[in-house]
Design a protein around this motif. Structure first.
Motif, PDB file in Angstrom:
ATOM      1  N   LEU A  31     -73.535 -14.030 -22.263  1.00  0.00           N
ATOM      2  CA  LEU A  31     -72.121 -14.313 -22.493  1.00  0.00           C
ATOM      3  C   LEU A  31     -71.657 -15.570 -21.778  1.00  0.00           C
ATOM      4  CD1 LEU A  31     -70.638 -10.728 -22.111  1.00  0.00           C
ATOM      5  CD2 LEU A  31     -70.911 -12.015 -24.232  1.00  0.00           C
ATOM      6  N   PHE A  32     -70.770 -16.289 -22.444  1.00  0.00           N
ATOM      7  CA  PHE A  32     -70.026 -17.356 -21.786  1.00  0.00           C
ATOM      8  C   PHE A  32     -68.899 -16.678 -21.009  1.00  0.00           C
ATOM      9  CE2 PHE A  32     -71.453 -21.386 -23.791  1.00  0.00           C
ATOM     10  CZ  PHE A  32     -72.365 -20.849 -24.672  1.00  0.00           C
ATOM     11  N   MET A  33     -68.782 -17.005 -19.751  1.00  0.00           N
ATOM     12  CA  MET A  33     -67.774 -16.381 -18.899  1.00  0.00           C
ATOM     13  C   MET A  33     -66.710 -17.410 -18.533  1.00  0.00           C
ATOM     14  SD  MET A  33     -68.797 -13.297 -18.759  1.00  0.00           S
ATOM     15  CE  MET A  33     -67.563 -12.707 -17.588  1.00  0.00           C
ATOM     16  N   ARG A  34     -65.480 -16.974 -18.538  1.00  0.00           N
ATOM     17  CA  ARG A  34     -64.360 -17.874 -18.299  1.00  0.00           C
ATOM     18  C   ARG A  34     -63.358 -17.257 -17.340  1.00  0.00           C
ATOM     19  NH1 ARG A  34     -65.722 -17.967 -23.755  1.00  0.00           N
ATOM     20  NH2 ARG A  34     -66.245 -20.034 -24.579  1.00  0.00           N
ATOM     21  N   TRP A  35     -62.727 -18.094 -16.564  1.00  0.00           N
ATOM     22  CA  TRP A  35     -61.561 -17.713 -15.770  1.00  0.00           C
ATOM     23  C   TRP A  35     -60.361 -18.455 -16.342  1.00  0.00           C
ATOM     24  CZ3 TRP A  35     -61.134 -13.872 -12.375  1.00  0.00           C
ATOM     25  CH2 TRP A  35     -62.282 -13.381 -11.741  1.00  0.00           C
ATOM     26  N   ALA A  48     -61.886 -22.387 -15.675  1.00  0.00           N
ATOM     27  CA  ALA A  48     -63.303 -22.734 -15.544  1.00  0.00           C
ATOM     28  C   ALA A  48     -64.111 -21.897 -16.519  1.00  0.00           C
ATOM     29  CB  ALA A  48     -63.793 -22.498 -14.123  1.00  0.00           C
ATOM     30  N   ARG A  49     -65.264 -22.450 -16.884  1.00  0.00           N
ATOM     31  CA  ARG A  49     -66.173 -21.764 -17.788  1.00  0.00           C
ATOM     32  C   ARG A  49     -67.593 -21.961 -17.308  1.00  0.00           C
ATOM     33  NH1 ARG A  49     -68.146 -24.636 -22.976  1.00  0.00           N
ATOM     34  NH2 ARG A  49     -69.581 -25.298 -21.357  1.00  0.00           N
ATOM     35  N   ILE A  50     -68.410 -20.936 -17.483  1.00  0.00           N
ATOM     36  CA  ILE A  50     -69.831 -21.049 -17.159  1.00  0.00           C
ATOM     37  C   ILE A  50     -70.640 -20.483 -18.319  1.00  0.00           C
ATOM     38  CG2 ILE A  50     -69.851 -18.857 -15.865  1.00  0.00           C
ATOM     39  CD1 ILE A  50     -71.895 -20.242 -13.957  1.00  0.00           C
ATOM     40  N   GLY A  54     -75.719 -21.435 -16.861  1.00  0.00           N
ATOM     41  CA  GLY A  54     -75.125 -21.909 -15.623  1.00  0.00           C
ATOM     42  C   GLY A  54     -74.400 -23.232 -15.672  1.00  0.00           C
ATOM     43  N   SER A  55     -74.275 -23.828 -16.826  1.00  0.00           N
ATOM     44  CA  SER A  55     -73.484 -25.058 -16.931  1.00  0.00           C
ATOM     45  C   SER A  55     -72.004 -24.729 -16.794  1.00  0.00           C
ATOM     46  CB  SER A  55     -73.733 -25.734 -18.271  1.00  0.00           C
ATOM     47  OG  SER A  55     -75.073 -26.149 -18.365  1.00  0.00           O
ATOM     48  N   THR A  56     -71.285 -25.622 -16.132  1.00  0.00           N
ATOM     49  CA  THR A  56     -69.892 -25.329 -15.821  1.00  0.00           C
ATOM     50  C   THR A  56     -68.946 -26.412 -16.320  1.00  0.00           C
ATOM     51  OG1 THR A  56     -70.129 -26.382 -13.648  1.00  0.00           O
ATOM     52  CG2 THR A  56     -70.496 -23.999 -13.763  1.00  0.00           C
ATOM     53  N   VAL A  57     -67.723 -26.001 -16.573  1.00  0.00           N
ATOM     54  CA  VAL A  57     -66.642 -26.886 -16.969  1.00  0.00           C
ATOM     55  C   VAL A  57     -65.395 -26.436 -16.219  1.00  0.00           C
ATOM     56  CG1 VAL A  57     -65.128 -27.587 -18.858  1.00  0.00           C
ATOM     57  CG2 VAL A  57     -67.581 -27.390 -19.263  1.00  0.00           C
ATOM     58  N   TYR A  58     -64.586 -27.411 -15.778  1.00  0.00           N
ATOM     59  CA  TYR A  58     -63.388 -27.093 -15.014  1.00  0.00           C
ATOM     60  C   TYR A  58     -62.173 -27.816 -15.575  1.00  0.00           C
ATOM     61  CZ  TYR A  58     -66.692 -25.435 -11.524  1.00  0.00           C
ATOM     62  OH  TYR A  58     -67.701 -24.770 -10.881  1.00  0.00           O
ATOM     63  N   ALA A  59     -61.027 -27.201 -15.403  1.00  0.00           N
ATOM     64  CA  ALA A  59     -59.781 -27.896 -15.680  1.00  0.00           C
ATOM     65  C   ALA A  59     -59.611 -29.010 -14.659  1.00  0.00           C
ATOM     66  CB  ALA A  59     -58.606 -26.924 -15.581  1.00  0.00           C
ATOM     67  N   ASP A  60     -59.001 -30.099 -15.080  1.00  0.00           N
ATOM     68  CA  ASP A  60     -58.827 -31.238 -14.172  1.00  0.00           C
ATOM     69  C   ASP A  60     -58.078 -30.836 -12.902  1.00  0.00           C
ATOM     70  OD1 ASP A  60     -58.323 -33.753 -16.785  1.00  0.00           O
ATOM     71  OD2 ASP A  60     -60.149 -32.933 -15.892  1.00  0.00           O
ATOM     72  N   SER A  61     -57.168 -29.915 -13.037  1.00  0.00           N
ATOM     73  CA  SER A  61     -56.330 -29.532 -11.902  1.00  0.00           C
ATOM     74  C   SER A  61     -57.091 -28.804 -10.790  1.00  0.00           C
ATOM     75  CB  SER A  61     -55.168 -28.658 -12.377  1.00  0.00           C
ATOM     76  OG  SER A  61     -55.668 -27.498 -13.028  1.00  0.00           O
ATOM     77  N   VAL A  62     -58.291 -28.318 -11.080  1.00  0.00           N
ATOM     78  CA  VAL A  62     -59.042 -27.562 -10.073  1.00  0.00           C
ATOM     79  C   VAL A  62     -60.380 -28.200  -9.720  1.00  0.00           C
ATOM     80  CG1 VAL A  62     -57.938 -25.447 -10.875  1.00  0.00           C
ATOM     81  CG2 VAL A  62     -60.260 -25.996 -11.656  1.00  0.00           C
TER      82      VAL A  62
END
Length: 115
Positions: A31-35, A48-50, A54-62
């Motif tokens: 599963l792709f996991m998101r906050w 954020a998403r992983i 294990g690849s990650t993506v973040y909102a610019d604000s964090v």
């Protein structure tokens, strides 16, 4: 899949918190996991998403302050939040799904950052 989020609370600006989201079921590892978070009066936003690998993506604000990680052996995803700001105050939700879309949602956990 059922998701159970925990770890929210009250913290002073500059402090840290770690959120956890435990998942039931046997498919967590794929599963792709998101906050996400939703502040009062605002729309829910992706924090954020992983990916399963294990690849990650973040909102610019964090970016540079938050770190998403996962432990597939424990069926758990984490969000380490450092250098917290009052504007990080929100209800945080974990979500799980495929590459596009979130199919499963956990209950929210409230994070309050005081100035």
């Amino acid at each position: 899949v059922q998701l159970q989020a925990s770890g929210g609370g009250l913290v002073q600006a500059g402090g840290s918190l770690r959120l956890s989201c435990a998942a039931s079921g046997s498919i967590f590892s794929i599963l792709f996991m998101r906050w996400y978070r939703q502040a009062e009066g605002k729309q829910r936003e992706l924090v954020a998403r992983i990916t399963p690998t294990g690849s990650t993506v973040y909102a610019d604000s964090v970016k540079g302050r938050f770190t998403i990680s996962r432990d597939n052996a424990k069926n758990t995803v984490y969000l380490q939040m450092n250098s917290l700001k009052p504007e990080d105050t929100a209800v945080y939700y974990c979500g799980a799904g495929r590459i596009v879309g979130t199919d499963y949602w956990g209950q929210g956990t409230l994070v309050t950052v005081s100035s």
